[in-house]
Motif scaffolding. Structure first.
Motif, mmCIF file in Angstrom:
data_model
loop_
_atom_site.group_PDB
_atom_site.id
_atom_site.type_symbol
_atom_site.label_atom_id
_atom_site.label_comp_id
_atom_site.label_asym_id
_atom_site.label_seq_id
_atom_site.Cartn_x
_atom_site.Cartn_y
_atom_site.Cartn_z
ATOM 1 N N LEU A 55 0.844 -1.194 0.000
ATOM 2 C CA LEU A 55 0.000 0.000 0.000
ATOM 3 C C LEU A 55 0.877 1.240 0.000
ATOM 4 C CD1 LEU A 55 -2.687 -1.012 2.664
ATOM 5 C CD2 LEU A 55 -2.775 -1.276 0.174
ATOM 6 N N ILE A 56 0.616 2.125 -0.947
ATOM 7 C CA ILE A 56 1.309 3.408 -1.024
ATOM 8 C C ILE A 56 0.273 4.482 -0.725
ATOM 9 C CG2 ILE A 56 2.575 5.027 -2.498
ATOM 10 C CD1 ILE A 56 4.154 2.459 -2.121
ATOM 11 N N PRO A 57 0.477 5.291 0.297
ATOM 12 C CA PRO A 57 -0.497 6.357 0.592
ATOM 13 C C PRO A 57 -0.703 7.267 -0.616
ATOM 14 C CG PRO A 57 1.068 6.124 2.400
ATOM 15 C CD PRO A 57 1.585 5.284 1.249
ATOM 16 N N ILE A 58 -1.941 7.614 -0.868
ATOM 17 C CA ILE A 58 -2.315 8.392 -2.046
ATOM 18 C C ILE A 58 -1.564 9.722 -2.131
ATOM 19 C CG2 ILE A 58 -4.319 9.513 -0.966
ATOM 20 C CD1 ILE A 58 -4.314 8.101 -4.522
ATOM 21 N N GLY A 59 -1.220 10.309 -1.001
ATOM 22 C CA GLY A 59 -0.594 11.617 -1.002
ATOM 23 C C GLY A 59 0.856 11.647 -1.436
ATOM 24 N N VAL A 60 1.514 10.492 -1.526
ATOM 25 C CA VAL A 60 2.903 10.488 -1.975
ATOM 26 C C VAL A 60 3.011 10.191 -3.464
ATOM 27 C CG1 VAL A 60 3.801 9.871 0.307
ATOM 28 C CG2 VAL A 60 3.406 8.073 -1.388
ATOM 29 N N ALA A 61 1.869 9.950 -4.117
ATOM 30 C CA ALA A 61 1.855 9.627 -5.542
ATOM 31 C C ALA A 61 1.509 10.859 -6.374
ATOM 32 C CB ALA A 61 0.834 8.523 -5.807
ATOM 33 N N ASP A 62 2.097 10.919 -7.551
ATOM 34 C CA ASP A 62 1.817 11.977 -8.524
ATOM 35 C C ASP A 62 1.600 11.337 -9.880
ATOM 36 O OD1 ASP A 62 1.954 14.535 -7.169
ATOM 37 O OD2 ASP A 62 4.087 14.148 -6.888
ATOM 38 N N LEU A 63 1.060 12.127 -10.793
ATOM 39 C CA LEU A 63 0.862 11.683 -12.158
ATOM 40 C C LEU A 63 2.025 12.172 -13.007
ATOM 41 C CD1 LEU A 63 -1.252 10.281 -13.992
ATOM 42 C CD2 LEU A 63 -2.173 12.545 -14.462
ATOM 43 N N ALA A 64 2.549 11.289 -13.872
ATOM 44 C CA ALA A 64 3.634 11.689 -14.772
ATOM 45 C C ALA A 64 3.142 12.797 -15.694
ATOM 46 C CB ALA A 64 4.107 10.496 -15.585
ATOM 47 N N ASP A 65 4.060 13.649 -16.125
ATOM 48 C CA ASP A 65 3.720 14.797 -16.960
ATOM 49 C C ASP A 65 3.118 14.429 -18.305
ATOM 50 O OD1 ASP A 65 4.500 16.660 -15.071
ATOM 51 O OD2 ASP A 65 6.554 16.749 -15.831
ATOM 52 N N ASP A 66 3.584 13.348 -18.916
ATOM 53 C CA ASP A 66 3.187 13.089 -20.296
ATOM 54 C C ASP A 66 2.574 11.710 -20.543
ATOM 55 O OD1 ASP A 66 5.458 11.689 -19.768
ATOM 56 O OD2 ASP A 66 6.568 12.359 -21.533
ATOM 57 N N SER A 67 2.151 11.018 -19.489
ATOM 58 C CA SER A 67 1.590 9.687 -19.713
ATOM 59 C C SER A 67 0.700 9.266 -18.563
ATOM 60 C CB SER A 67 2.718 8.663 -19.884
ATOM 61 O OG SER A 67 3.437 8.538 -18.674
ATOM 62 N N LYS A 68 0.017 8.169 -18.781
ATOM 63 C CA LYS A 68 -0.809 7.581 -17.727
ATOM 64 C C LYS A 68 0.080 6.693 -16.873
ATOM 65 C CE LYS A 68 -5.229 7.792 -20.062
ATOM 66 N NZ LYS A 68 -6.399 7.041 -20.502
ATOM 67 N N THR A 69 0.931 7.333 -16.093
ATOM 68 C CA THR A 69 1.888 6.665 -15.228
ATOM 69 C C THR A 69 1.854 7.332 -13.865
ATOM 70 O OG1 THR A 69 3.322 6.192 -17.111
ATOM 71 C CG2 THR A 69 4.337 6.075 -14.928
ATOM 72 N N ILE A 70 1.915 6.537 -12.812
ATOM 73 C CA ILE A 70 1.955 7.052 -11.447
ATOM 74 C C ILE A 70 3.411 7.127 -11.010
ATOM 75 C CG2 ILE A 70 1.239 6.639 -9.064
ATOM 76 C CD1 ILE A 70 -1.046 7.353 -11.066
ATOM 77 N N ILE A 71 3.775 8.250 -10.413
ATOM 78 C CA ILE A 71 5.141 8.468 -9.934
ATOM 79 C C ILE A 71 5.135 8.472 -8.406
ATOM 80 C CG2 ILE A 71 7.133 10.033 -9.949
ATOM 81 C CD1 ILE A 71 6.425 8.921 -12.721
ATOM 82 N N VAL A 72 6.048 7.709 -7.823
ATOM 83 C CA VAL A 72 6.215 7.680 -6.373
ATOM 84 C C VAL A 72 7.650 8.089 -6.045
ATOM 85 C CG1 VAL A 72 4.429 5.912 -6.005
ATOM 86 C CG2 VAL A 72 6.806 5.209 -6.330
ATOM 87 N N PRO A 73 7.917 8.469 -4.810
ATOM 88 C CA PRO A 73 9.292 8.843 -4.437
ATOM 89 C C PRO A 73 10.284 7.702 -4.662
ATOM 90 C CG PRO A 73 7.752 9.526 -2.737
ATOM 91 C CD PRO A 73 6.983 8.640 -3.691
ATOM 92 N N ASP A 74 11.549 8.044 -4.682
ATOM 93 C CA ASP A 74 12.623 7.063 -4.843
ATOM 94 C C ASP A 74 12.869 6.336 -3.522
ATOM 95 O OD1 ASP A 74 13.113 7.628 -7.533
ATOM 96 O OD2 ASP A 74 14.518 9.224 -7.040
ATOM 97 N N PHE A 75 11.932 5.466 -3.161
ATOM 98 C CA PHE A 75 12.126 4.675 -1.954
ATOM 99 C C PHE A 75 13.293 3.712 -2.165
ATOM 100 C CE2 PHE A 75 7.357 5.258 -1.672
ATOM 101 C CZ PHE A 75 7.409 6.208 -0.676
ATOM 102 N N HIS A 76 13.999 3.422 -1.100
ATOM 103 C CA HIS A 76 15.104 2.468 -1.136
ATOM 104 C C HIS A 76 14.517 1.056 -1.185
ATOM 105 C CE1 HIS A 76 18.625 0.210 0.232
ATOM 106 N NE2 HIS A 76 19.316 1.230 -0.249
ATOM 107 N N LEU A 77 15.263 0.122 -1.771
ATOM 108 C CA LEU A 77 14.795 -1.271 -1.828
ATOM 109 C C LEU A 77 14.477 -1.815 -0.440
ATOM 110 C CD1 LEU A 77 17.006 -2.954 -4.576
ATOM 111 C CD2 LEU A 77 14.602 -2.294 -4.698
#
Length: 162
Positions: free
Chosen positions: A75-97
């Motif tokens: 589960l990724i909290p909705i508030g840390v996700a963004d939409l990519a500028d040019d596509s239907k892609t969700i962007i999340v922070p660079d979490f460490h493995l």
């Protein structure tokens, strides 16, 4: 005698409920999820919403098998996700493995308060992108007022593009 009881949240999956996204929210199910560096980390499996407050709380992400060498949904909290500028892609922070490995495995209908607390601990501060050492007792009444659940960016961006 003290008994340990599990307190489950009242969150429901979008796909198995009567809940419908309002005009200001796109159904992002199936969209790829990338980190800020552009690496694919998985895809959106579903969304979890809070029926009492009529709000999406989490994105259920099916992690890419190559990421951890195991199948796992988190589960990724909705508030840390963004939409990519040019596509239907969700962007999340660079979490460490290590953060992905430490995130609790999502199991349908088994989201407990303890699991939500653990997700917050693992994600930690978005500025630091590290696991927090300790969380002071969390007030359940105000839990979703945390910036991790501010869905404003994702909602505004999907509304303007779709």
């Amino acid at each position: 005698m003290h008994t340990n009881s599990i307190n489950y949240s009242n969150l429901e999956t979008l796909s198995t409920s009567d809940y419908r996204l309002a005009n200001d929210g796109a159904d992002i199910t199936g969209w790829p999820v990338q980190n800020e560096a552009g690496a694919v980390i998985g895809k959106v499996n579903d969304l979890l919403f809070d029926p009492a407050n009529n709000a999406i709380r989490y994105i259920i992400v099916e992690l890419d098998l190559a990421l951890l060498n195991e199948e796992k949904m988190v589960l990724i909290p909705i508030g840390v996700a963004d939409l990519a500028d040019d596509s239907k892609t969700i962007i999340v922070p660079d979490f460490h493995l290590d953060q992905y490995a430490a995130m609790p495995r999502y199991i349908m209908d088994e989201v407990s308060y303890e699991m939500e607390d653990e997700i917050r601990r693992v994600i930690g501060s978005p500025a630091a992108l590290r696991m927090e050492d300790e969380i002071v007792e969390i007030d359940r009444e105000n839990f979703y007022r945390h910036h991790h659940f501010d869905r404003g960016n994702l909602v505004r961006e999907t509304q303007s593009r779709l």
